[in-house]
Design an enzyme around this catalytic site. Structure first.
Site, PDB file in Angstrom:
ATOM      1  N   HIS A 297       0.856  -1.304  -0.141  1.00  8.68           N
ATOM      2  CA  HIS A 297       0.148  -0.098  -0.114  1.00  8.68           C
ATOM      3  C   HIS A 297       0.835   1.246   0.125  1.00  8.68           C
ATOM      4  O   HIS A 297       0.498   2.111  -0.711  1.00  8.68           O
ATOM      5  CB  HIS A 297      -0.694   0.076   1.122  1.00  8.68           C
ATOM      6  CG  HIS A 297      -2.013  -1.259   1.150  1.00  8.68           C
ATOM      7  ND1 HIS A 297      -3.274  -1.015   1.086  1.00  8.68           N
ATOM      8  CD2 HIS A 297      -1.607  -2.453   1.291  1.00  8.68           C
ATOM      9  CE1 HIS A 297      -3.986  -2.166   1.035  1.00  8.68           C
ATOM     10  NE2 HIS A 297      -3.123  -3.141   1.192  1.00  8.68           N
TER      11      HIS A 297
ATOM     12  N   ASP B  91      -5.712   5.710   2.248  1.00  7.27           N
ATOM     13  CA  ASP B  91      -5.979   4.325   1.666  1.00  7.27           C
ATOM     14  C   ASP B  91      -7.291   3.716   2.160  1.00  7.27           C
ATOM     15  O   ASP B  91      -7.677   4.161   3.079  1.00  7.27           O
ATOM     16  CB  ASP B  91      -4.844   3.413   2.287  1.00  7.27           C
ATOM     17  CG  ASP B  91      -4.758   1.981   1.829  1.00  7.27           C
ATOM     18  OD1 ASP B  91      -3.834   1.602   0.976  1.00  7.27           O
ATOM     19  OD2 ASP B  91      -5.601   1.229   2.196  1.00  7.27           O
TER      20      ASP B  91
END
Ligand code: UDP
Length: 528
Positions: free
Chosen positions: A18, A123
């Site tokens: 990520h 995210d």
């Protein structure tokens, strides 16, 4: 508002799969003019400093800022700040609790800024940012790090009640309803993020933060996932931009060899040594093997893999992080002599490998991959056919996309996630004989193999084209920045003078080719 006046805050999840694409995204946004701040914890900031400082030296307004990680307050060891440091699965609950607690330092940081940022990109697994943005009136976009295929499949299975119908039955086969392609599987291989016991609240937070976001960003491109992106955008009713594959960016963002070799972390091997080793091999002859940053193969499975690789007779580079954590694996490599036996054709990297440097080398002709979404995009972007070996989460969907939809992959034969929901290791799924057979199929494969390789090369060209000026991802990113500029203006206006409507305006965007003026109705596309 000129693009250079915009300030973005980016908040990645503290996991390699990520952070890496979020750092890429930061550089891509900064390359269009805005200033970008990546907020992450000290350990993660240190890992990514080389890449970010390299981009800053190249003239991009991008910086890393540390936010304290509240792990130790919850009993986690000092310095444990990334999912790849987790030694015990039960730690995950505390780990996510600590991540959720980062809302406090984030709010403090934003309040102390001389001027409110124009946008926060979080995210999708950081839904705790939503409350901070709401409290401070900051527009918020959600960045998705898995594929659109996976997101849409999970969404449709949920919306059509399939998960409810199968209940706890992990094996019952179903077809994903309302899907652009035929996709068949079971709950074990179509499990969404946070769809496991004990994190129901976190799951609800994720869904809510996405449903209330000002827009969604995906690290994919329309050439491979257009139908999935469009269907997801329609299903969620949120403006969506496909801006990837971020790993295929060129120019100030992607061409620096040192930054590429140190992507996400300092490599545990000298990248120059790996490149020289590869230079000595014929084109497309080497198999690269990596299971990403989290998946760990049990020693018994590693043993089958070593035997299969020996029998295959092929050259390979293996990023074998298990050698760091598992004494039984070290014994296999050292005491039992695997490394010595294959030393003329096998290079072992014990730990973090410079993956993109390796995949971009012409000697690499196949990638035995766990099908993390970044690994999947990296193999696509470099035209390397894949040997698919998924372990958990979205990885089974990336396998389906590579093998069934794009036809650039060969299955290793894994059937279920490496661990069941009770955390019990399911053991060996791919025997040495399987390894020998599938490696031969991938690396040779006769006419079928040649056709696979040629499709992989075409996809790589499409991926690069998507990121070039005028390409679909380039245009989507430009559109996203324009949208943020309009939205931020509206929010500022609302903050300053109540809900007075915003007139049509001309937005100035600076692109690589200089300033462009884009006529836009600011009130049109803005959601309150
Ligand atoms: N990676 C790397 N070196 C390694 C292992 C992984 O550079 O030794 C990078 C890889 O290139 C990818 C990311 O780490 O960009 C891992 O993300 P992915 O989605 O593939 O898998 P995850 O680690 O999240 O399972």
């Amino acid at each position: 508002m000129a693009a250079s006046e915009l300030h973005f805050l980016l908040v990645p999840l503290v996991a390699q799969g990520h952070i890496i694409p979020m750092v890429d995204l930061a550089c891509l946004i900064a390359a269009r003019g805005p200033r970008v701040t990546i907020l992450t914890t000290p350990v993660n900031a240190a890992r990514n400093r080389v890449a970010v400082e390299g981009a800053a030296r190249a003239g991009l307004a991008v910086e890393l800022v540390d936010l304290p990680f509240p792990g130790p307050q919850l009993g986690l060891p000092e310095g444990l700040e990334n999912a790849d440091q987790m030694v015990d699965r039960t730690m995950y609950y505390k780990f996510f609790e600590a991540i959720w607690k980062m809302a406090e330092p984030l709010e403090e940081y934003v309040r102390a800024l001389p001027r409110r940022p124009d946008c926060l990109v979080a995210d999708s697994c950081n839904p705790w940012t939503a409350g901070v943005c709401d409290a401070l009136g900051v527009p918020r976009l959600v960045m998705h790090c898995p594929s659109a295929y996976f997101l849409l499949a999970v969404h449709n299975l949920s919306a059509h009640g399939v998960y409810d119908r199968v209940g706890d039955d992990e094996d019952e086969e179903f077809e994903v309803p309302g899907f652009p392609v035929r996709a068949v599987g079971n709950k074990a291989t179509f499990r969404g993020f946070f769809q496991w016991p004990g994190v129901e609240k976190e799951h609800q937070d994720v869904l809510h933060a996405e449903a209330t976001a000002d827009g969604l960003i995906m690290n994919t491109f329309r050439g491979v996932e257009g139908a999935f992106v469009d269907a997801y955008e329609a299903a969620l009713g949120r403006r969506t931009w496909a801006v990837g594959p971020t790993c295929a960016a060129s120019g100030a963002v992607g061409d620096d060899a040192d930054a590429r070799a140190g992507r996400g972390n300092r490599a545990d091997v000298d990248a120059g040594r790996v490149v020289s080793w590869l230079d000595a091999r014929p084109p497309a002859s080497v198999l690269y093997i990596s299971f990403g940053s989290i998946a760990q193969l049990p020693a018994k499975q590693v043993e089958e893999l070593t035997r299969g690789l020996e029998a295959s007779g092929r050259p390979f580079v293996w990023a074998i992080k298990e050698a760091k954590a598992d004494a039984a694996v070290r014994a296999l490599l050292d005491d039992e002599g695997f490394e010595e036996r294959v030393k003329d054709r096998g290079l072992l990297v014990r730990g973090w490998a410079p993956q993109v440097t390796i995949l971009s080398h012409p000697a690499v002709g196949g990638f035995l991959t766990h099908c993390g979404w970044n690994a999947t995009l990296e193999t696509i972007s470099h035209g390397v056919p894949a040997l698919t070996w998924p372990n958990f989460a979205d990885q089974f969907c990336s396998e389906r996309l590579l093998v069934d939809v794009l036809r650039v992959g060969v299955r290793s034969g894994v059937k279920v996630p490496a661990m069941n929901t009770a955390g019990v290791d399911v053991g060996v799924q791919v025997t040495s004989g399987d390894v020998e057979r599938v490696v031969a199929e991938l690396m040779d494969g006769g006419a079928e193999g040649a056709a696979r390789r040629s499709r992989a090369n075409e996809l790589a060209a499409e991926a690069r084209a998507a990121m070039e000026e005028g390409g679909s991802s380039y245009t989507d990113l430009e559109d996203m920045i324009l949208y943020v500029s309009q939205m931020s203006r509206t929010r500022r206006h609302e903050r300053d003078a109540g809900s007075t409507p915003v007139p049509s305006t001309t937005v100035e965007l600076e692109t690589k080719n200089g300033a462009e003026k884009i006529e836009a109705d600011a009130a049109l596309s803005v959601e309150s």
